[in-house]
Design a protein around this motif. Structure first.
Motif, PDB file in Angstrom:
ATOM      1  N   PRO A 469      66.384  74.270  58.335  1.00  0.00           N
ATOM      2  CA  PRO A 469      65.907  73.863  59.660  1.00  0.00           C
ATOM      3  C   PRO A 469      65.040  72.600  59.605  1.00  0.00           C
ATOM      4  O   PRO A 469      64.436  72.300  58.573  1.00  0.00           O
ATOM      5  N   LYS A 470      65.008  71.892  60.730  1.00  0.00           N
ATOM      6  CA  LYS A 470      64.197  70.664  60.817  1.00  0.00           C
ATOM      7  C   LYS A 470      62.724  70.988  60.542  1.00  0.00           C
ATOM      8  O   LYS A 470      62.220  71.996  61.006  1.00  0.00           O
ATOM      9  N   GLY A 471      62.073  70.152  59.793  1.00  0.00           N
ATOM     10  CA  GLY A 471      60.646  70.355  59.530  1.00  0.00           C
ATOM     11  C   GLY A 471      60.360  71.407  58.476  1.00  0.00           C
ATOM     12  O   GLY A 471      59.218  71.841  58.315  1.00  0.00           O
ATOM     13  N   LEU A 472      61.403  71.835  57.736  1.00  0.00           N
ATOM     14  CA  LEU A 472      61.224  72.907  56.753  1.00  0.00           C
ATOM     15  C   LEU A 472      60.178  72.543  55.693  1.00  0.00           C
ATOM     16  O   LEU A 472      59.315  73.359  55.364  1.00  0.00           O
ATOM     17  N   ASP A 473      60.253  71.315  55.192  1.00  0.00           N
ATOM     18  CA  ASP A 473      59.322  70.921  54.124  1.00  0.00           C
ATOM     19  C   ASP A 473      57.870  71.011  54.599  1.00  0.00           C
ATOM     20  O   ASP A 473      56.990  71.479  53.877  1.00  0.00           O
ATOM     21  N   LEU A 475      56.741  72.916  57.028  1.00  0.00           N
ATOM     22  CA  LEU A 475      56.401  74.326  57.228  1.00  0.00           C
ATOM     23  C   LEU A 475      56.050  74.979  55.887  1.00  0.00           C
ATOM     24  O   LEU A 475      55.067  75.721  55.784  1.00  0.00           O
ATOM     25  N   LEU A 476      56.851  74.694  54.856  1.00  0.00           N
ATOM     26  CA  LEU A 476      56.604  75.289  53.537  1.00  0.00           C
ATOM     27  C   LEU A 476      55.299  74.763  52.944  1.00  0.00           C
ATOM     28  O   LEU A 476      54.522  75.530  52.357  1.00  0.00           O
ATOM     29  N   ALA A 477      55.035  73.464  53.130  1.00  0.00           N
ATOM     30  CA  ALA A 477      53.805  72.881  52.571  1.00  0.00           C
ATOM     31  C   ALA A 477      52.561  73.489  53.214  1.00  0.00           C
ATOM     32  O   ALA A 477      51.544  73.706  52.565  1.00  0.00           O
ATOM     33  N   ALA A 478      52.664  73.792  54.516  1.00  0.00           N
ATOM     34  CA  ALA A 478      51.505  74.336  55.239  1.00  0.00           C
ATOM     35  C   ALA A 478      51.338  75.840  55.016  1.00  0.00           C
ATOM     36  O   ALA A 478      50.306  76.407  55.362  1.00  0.00           O
ATOM     37  N   ASN A 479      52.386  76.493  54.489  1.00  0.00           N
ATOM     38  CA  ASN A 479      52.355  77.946  54.321  1.00  0.00           C
ATOM     39  C   ASN A 479      52.780  78.311  52.898  1.00  0.00           C
ATOM     40  O   ASN A 479      53.927  78.683  52.654  1.00  0.00           O
ATOM     41  N   PRO A 480      51.835  78.227  51.945  1.00  0.00           N
ATOM     42  CA  PRO A 480      52.203  78.521  50.548  1.00  0.00           C
ATOM     43  C   PRO A 480      52.726  79.947  50.360  1.00  0.00           C
ATOM     44  O   PRO A 480      53.378  80.236  49.356  1.00  0.00           O
TER      45      PRO A 480
END
Ligand SMILES: [Fe+2]
Length: 536
Positions: A469-473, A475-480
């Motif tokens: 999905p768009k913005g996945l990176d 989202l993952l960076a903000a939510n370890p």
């Protein structure tokens, strides 16, 4: 000011809805208790205009010595009465050790009553632990196909392997049950369905398939809900998977009404009045009864008015204990006006709950006495405290565990403090795949990981999704805490051994056409004694 959250409790004990519902359900229960005589007197030479087993057969809620066998007589499944006269009908059942049904080990006759929509729930007992069995039904001149089911290993057994799948969210109009076609080939011991088995919405145009039922409104009556289940279950890919192995089912919101909380309807758009609380509970009673009727559940789950006991546990020997939860019936309303909101104010009130006090006590007691190497919560909404701010939304989901942040953190702290072995959470609801490491507070990435959550996507609700999905990176960076996220459709296949458990994320590339390609998008493993997921 009138507090709507308090009304359902009040009406339940003050008459009104309780009296009406008591009478209605009293009739159904009385019918069950006097069934033996009435069925014996019924015409055994009953004939049907069409195959009465059009909705298939199913089994569920196995234990070490028994299992529930299910069917419904419905020669015309979409007719209000299923094409049945309003009489009880005797249904013979057999359990055999072989698929040719030659070595029969148990048999009997059950009653299909009009009060329960001519469904049959047989609780077979006296079987051997950890065995596969075969079963079928006979009613009048009709015989069902043969289904396959199994018992669980004995409580003190030490099985070396368990293979199960979990699934959720199957909005009939938005896709095809291709995922179940693949699941049927997976040679599974068990299936867990985590809710949104049906959707209550009115039919819509330009979809893959179309709901029957009221043209413009959500379904609300027992007849509506029965018809909706019949439409879904008539699909041979769905009832075919039910016939392959026993299922443990639990519901989420759409089996009744989107985002409801206990007896409280979701927040309505401006200018739209909330449903009358009494009528809302009457609808809940209808929805719950239809759910009981259509699922292979034990009699302990038979609804009483608008209440139905669905949370329960099961042990696969000493390998795994499963805690099947109900996070809808007893929850408090979503805080902060529902939706995605910051984790402040109402959201952190200690009185917010998804489980309710009694279920929480039952769960705590079960977790500290569990003999399972793995302790698996099979439930509905995401426990990972995912902050969507990086994805352009303002905070956390108030309908999910962050909306009861205090209870959620206390539960994970309990798992840690009591050293519950290998806790794992299975989740549905949000039509997307996630693997989350769970900490007491997921916002504190340095804190120790206590448990691992596997969120399974929808069977096809939402139509075709995307891998990345768009913005996945971001989202993952903000939510370890999030180790994997994907928005395709499918289910999760799990293999559990004493050493580790693996989750395969099975996805279907196109859920809108039959024969869509199915593949494994990713596999994640948790080793016993080491919480947290790793790519397999
Ligand atoms: Fe859903």
């Amino acid at each position: 000011m009138l507090d709507l959250t308090r009304i359902p409790e009040a009406v339940r004990s003050e008459g009104g809805v309780s009296r009406r519902l008591f009478l209605a359900y009293g009739t159904a229960l009385a019918a069950l208790s006097s069934l033996a005589e009435r069925v014996a007197a019924a015409d055994k030479k009953v004939t049907f205009a069409a195959d009465p087993f059009s909705l298939g057969i199913a089994s569920g809620d196995p234990d070490a010595t028994g299992v529930v066998l299910w069917t419904k007589l419905a020669p015309k499944p979409l007719d209000p009465d299923g094409g049945m006269k309003p009489d009880p009908v005797p249904v013979a059942w057999e359990v055999a050790e072989d698929d040719a049904m030659k070595k029969v080990v148990a048999r009997g006759t059950a009653g299909a009553t009009p009060q329960l929509g001519h469904t049959v729930h047989v609780e077979v007992t006296g079987l051997k632990p950890d065995r596969w069995y075969f079963y079928r039904f006979t009613a009048g001149d009709a015989q069902s196909p043969v289904g396959r089911t199994r018992t669980l290993p004995a409580a003190d057994a030490a099985p070396d392997k368990l293979k199960f799948a979990f699934a959720s969210c199957q909005h009939y109009e938005q896709g095809l049950y291709t995922a179940y076609e693949q699941m049927a080939k997976d040679d599974l011991d068990l299936v867990f369905h985590l809710g949104d088995y049906i959707y209550e919405y009115a039919p819509a145009d330009k979809r893959v398939r179309k709901h029957t039922g009221p043209a413009r409104n959500k379904i609300t009556t027992l007849a509506d809900y029965r018809e909706r289940y019949a439409q879904y279950r008539a699909d041979p890919l769905l009832h075919g998977m039910h016939a392959k192995c026993p299922w443990f089912v639990t519901w989420d919101d759409h089996e009744f009404d989107n985002n409801y909380a206990g007896g409280v309807q979701e927040i309505q758009p401006k200018g739209v009045a909330k449903a009358d609380p009494v009528e809302f509970l009457e609808r809940r009673a209808a929805a719950y009864q239809a759910y009981y009727e259509m699922m292979p559940l034990r009699k302990r789950s038979l609804p009483t008015g608008p209440d139905m006991l669905l949370y329960r546990k099961a042990a696969f020997g000493r390998l795994a204990e499963f805690f099947v939860l109900d996070t809808r019936q007893y929850r408090t309303p979503q805080p902060n006006g529902d939706g995605i909101k910051p984790l402040v104010g109402e959201a952190i009130k200690p009185t917010n709950s998804l489980l309710g006090r009694r279920q929480r006590g039952w769960l705590d007691a079960g977790l500290i006495t569990s003999a399972g190497t793995w302790n698996i919560l099979a439930q509905q909404v995401m426990m990972g405290m995912v902050d969507y701010t990086a994805a352009g939304r303002n905070g956390f989901s108030m309908d999910q565990w962050p909306g009861a942040a205090h209870e959620r953190m206390a539960l994970v702290r309990f798992l840690a403090d009591r050293k519950v072995p290998n806790p794992v959470v299975l989740t549905g609801d949000i039509h997307s795949n996630w693997v989350n490491d769970l900490r007491v507070d997921d916002r504190k990435a340095d804190a120790p990981v206590v448990a691992t959550e596997f969120v399974g996507t929808s069977i096809f609700s939402g139509g075709n999704g995307v891998d990345q999905p768009k913005g996945l990176d971001d989202l993952l960076a903000a939510n370890p805490c999030v180790r994997f996220h994907n928005r395709e459709r499918g289910y999760v296949r799990c293999t559990v051994t004493p050493e580790n458990r693996t989750s395969d994320y099975v996805v279907c590339e196109d859920v809108t056409k039959s024969g869509g390609k199915v593949l494994t998008r990713g596999s994640f493993v948790v080793e016993a004694g080491r919480p947290g997921a790793k790519k397999a």
